[in-house]
Enzyme design. Structure first.
Site, PDB file in Angstrom:
ATOM      1  N   ASP A  14       0.773  -1.131   0.000  1.00 49.89           N
ATOM      2  CA  ASP A  14       0.000   0.000   0.000  1.00 49.89           C
ATOM      3  C   ASP A  14       0.814   1.191   0.000  1.00 49.89           C
ATOM      4  OD1 ASP A  14      -2.236  -1.264   2.273  1.00 49.89           O
ATOM      5  OD2 ASP A  14      -2.206  -1.358   0.223  1.00 49.89           O
ATOM      6  N   LEU A 167      -1.027   3.528   3.861  1.00 50.57           N
ATOM      7  CA  LEU A 167      -1.891   2.744   2.995  1.00 50.57           C
ATOM      8  C   LEU A 167      -2.040   3.500   1.687  1.00 50.57           C
ATOM      9  CD1 LEU A 167      -4.814   1.727   5.409  1.00 50.57           C
ATOM     10  CD2 LEU A 167      -2.859   0.343   4.745  1.00 50.57           C
ATOM     11  N   ASP A 168      -2.197   2.754   0.603  1.00 49.58           N
ATOM     12  CA  ASP A 168      -2.459   3.395  -0.675  1.00 49.58           C
ATOM     13  C   ASP A 168      -3.701   4.259  -0.608  1.00 49.58           C
ATOM     14  OD1 ASP A 168      -0.371   2.464  -2.169  1.00 49.58           O
ATOM     15  OD2 ASP A 168      -1.457   0.770  -3.022  1.00 49.58           O
ATOM     16  N   LYS A 169      -3.783   5.209  -1.496  1.00 52.33           N
ATOM     17  CA  LYS A 169      -4.959   6.071  -1.582  1.00 52.33           C
ATOM     18  C   LYS A 169      -6.236   5.246  -1.666  1.00 52.33           C
ATOM     19  CE  LYS A 169      -7.174   9.385  -4.716  1.00 52.33           C
ATOM     20  NZ  LYS A 169      -7.031  10.168  -5.974  1.00 52.33           N
ATOM     21  N   ARG A 272      -1.057  -7.100  -3.157  1.00 50.01           N
ATOM     22  CA  ARG A 272      -1.510  -7.001  -4.544  1.00 50.01           C
ATOM     23  C   ARG A 272      -0.613  -7.802  -5.481  1.00 50.01           C
ATOM     24  NH1 ARG A 272      -1.767  -0.625  -5.050  1.00 50.01           N
ATOM     25  NH2 ARG A 272      -2.474  -1.075  -7.177  1.00 50.01           N
TER      26      ARG A 272
END
Length: 339
Positions: A14, A167-169, A272
């Site tokens: 992330d 964390l990723d957007k 991911r």
């Protein structure tokens, strides 16, 4: 993770990777202010560039290194140009500050936050999808960092407003944030030592086959064919780091599967990448081959559980966050149940 002055433990999948390249506005020779700081005992014998990054947190480490090279930093009255020079407690540093988009991004903003726990040392927030964690090119405002600064004046006294992981957007879920420097240092050490438990819910394409539980241990590095992506790499040929994720099937159908993911390392985009390597890309994760499906318009990943020992009190802490509405709607769409 990210060379911006903190040893960022890169949250899963992330983590947003901040560029080490200074933007063009950072190189303009404009008038600025003189910032005078004294090296504290905690920075004794630290590298000069590392000490500067901690003492002047609104500038990236790479930009401060550029200032060093240009002679814009004085150490005890003398020009200091070597980033690796070891500073001593009590050393006086004078920095010719030059305004940048990055430095001006560290400003308080009144943004709503879902705070699920707070005490004098830390807080835990449930980040919504769509919220960027840290200012970066293209997102210099409206971030979690801006919200933290706007919520609590004390956050101004802590580097990065206390953010210790990201964390990723487009990933939702739980994050712990430090409110003091002591708590921040302790949390960074705990994450690096893998003493913080992080679990995610992932909705992925494909019918799950084989055992319900499996562990993937495969190194991750920059994708040599697409520098915007990460990939499982051969360490004999490409740079990367070992990565391990445990997966457990919670519910499955003919088209999709709901999987619980437990991190043992924290590489960029780890879940991911590992899911895609098993031919189960996340729903709506276009970067790794996951098509949009049902109501999901963003990568179907949610940090639902966070557990750690309180860095000050020693108390065992555990938090849960139910999947957000879009993910619940997606589960209903495919007839999957989540308890």
């Amino acid at each position: 993770m990210a060379g911006d002055g903190l040893p960022w433990p890169e949250e899963e999948a992330d983590a947003q990777v901040l560029s080490e390249e200074p933007s063009s506005c950072e190189t303009e020779a404009v008038e600025g202010e003189l910032r005078t700081v004294t090296v504290p005992a905690a920075q004794h014998l630290a590298r000069l560039d590392k000490a500067l990054a901690d003492l002047v947190p609104e500038f990236s480490r790479s930009y401060l290194q550029q200032l060093l090279a240009q002679g814009d930093v004085l150490l005890n009255g003398q020009s200091a140009a070597k980033p690796a020079h070891k500073v001593r407690a009590g050393d006086a540093l004078v920095v010719q500050m030059r305004p940048t988009q990055q430095s001006q991004a560290f400003k308080p903003e009144q943004l709503a936050l879902d705070v699920v726990y707070e005490d004098a040392h830390l807080l835990v927030v449930n980040k919504p999808a769509g919220l960027v964690v840290h200012p970066a090119p293209g997102n210099w405002s409206g971030t979690l960092l801006n919200a933290l600064l706007g919520r609590d004046a004390q956050a101004l006294q802590v580097p990065r407003a206390g953010i210790v992981h990201r964390l990723d957007k487009d990933t939702s879920g739980l994050m712990v944030v430090a409110r003091t420097r002591a708590a921040m240092d302790a949390l960074v050490r705990m994450i690096a030592a893998r003493e913080v438990s992080r679990q995610y819910l992932a909705l992925a394409w494909g019918a799950w086959t084989g055992p319900a539980r499996r562990s993937i241990q495969a190194p991750i590095g920059r994708d040599p064919r697409n520098r915007l992506r990460m990939a499982v790499v051969d360490l004999a040929q490409h740079a990367g780091k070992e990565a391990r994720t445990d997966f457990e099937l919670l519910a499955g159908g003919d088209e999709v599967c709901l999987v619980r993911c437990t991190l043992h390392t924290g590489r960029t985009h780890q879940i991911r990448v590992h899911m895609a390597s098993m031919r189960h890309p996340l729903v709506a994760d276009a970067l790794y081959g996951g098509a949009v499906g049902g109501p999901m318009q963003r990568q179907a990943l949610h940090a639902f559980r966070l557990a750690f020992t309180h860095p000050v009190t020693g108390q065992a802490m555990e938090f849960h966050a139910a999947p957000p509405q879009d993910m619940r709607q997606a589960l209903d769409f495919w007839g999957l149940r989540y308890n």
